[in-house]
Write a protein that holds these residues in place. Structure first.
Motif: not given
Length: 164
Positions: A63-92
């Motif tokens: 994340v380089v600007a703004g905010s949001g969330r990613v929902v993966a596996g039923g969990d919501a992860l909050n996103l803010t600038p400088t957040s780094v998220v790994w989205l493994p293959r086969t994950s929804r």
């Protein structure tokens, strides 16, 4: 080809030049001979990317600007600038921008180009049927298909094959 390191983009400049409601890729890595793909993706305030699954590639989202969330596996992860998220293959996963929108850099291994090949005639005497299952030759770590008929370790990532 030029394989010298160089600055390809200044993300702040690209974001400043974008309209408030611009959506999609503002920049893409397009250098010849690369092994990576990267995109600067912007979602306007409240925009969403519906749930989907990437079966082939792991994706790194920064994340380089703004905010949001990613929902993966039923969990919501909050996103803010400088957040780094790994989205493994086969994950929804699904992605939603916050009230200020969301801009993120996505990075993954380069996809091979699509090609159209002419149909191949089956060999003489071919009776059909399925090919033998080769799942025991697929590395559990990186997904590479081994050329070795009885692999013990993956030649790409070193992962041990199960049961060997």
């Amino acid at each position: 080809m030029n394989f010298e390191p160089r600055v390809l983009a200044v993300l702040d400049d690209l974001l400043t030049a974008a309209a408030h409601d611009d959506r999609g890729a503002l920049w893409q890595l397009a250098e010849q001979g690369r092994e990576l793909d990267a995109n600067l993706v912007r979602l306007p305030p409240g925009a969403e990317v519906g749930e989907h699954q990437e079966d082939v590639l792991d994706v790194l989202l920064v994340v380089v600007a703004g905010s949001g969330r990613v929902v993966a596996g039923g969990d919501a992860l909050n996103l803010t600038p400088t957040s780094v998220v790994w989205l493994p293959r086969t994950s929804r996963r699904a992605l939603a921008a916050g009230p200020d929108g969301l801009a993120c850099l996505t990075v993954h291994r380069r996809r091979p180009g699509l090609t159209i090949k002419p149909p191949v005639a089956p060999p003489a005497g071919y009776e059909g049927g399925e090919a033998p299952c080769m799942l025991d030759l697929v590395c559990p770590g990186c997904g590479r298909l081994s050329q070795d008929p009885e692999p013990v370790f993956c030649s790409r990532c070193g992962e041990r094959f199960a049961g060997r």
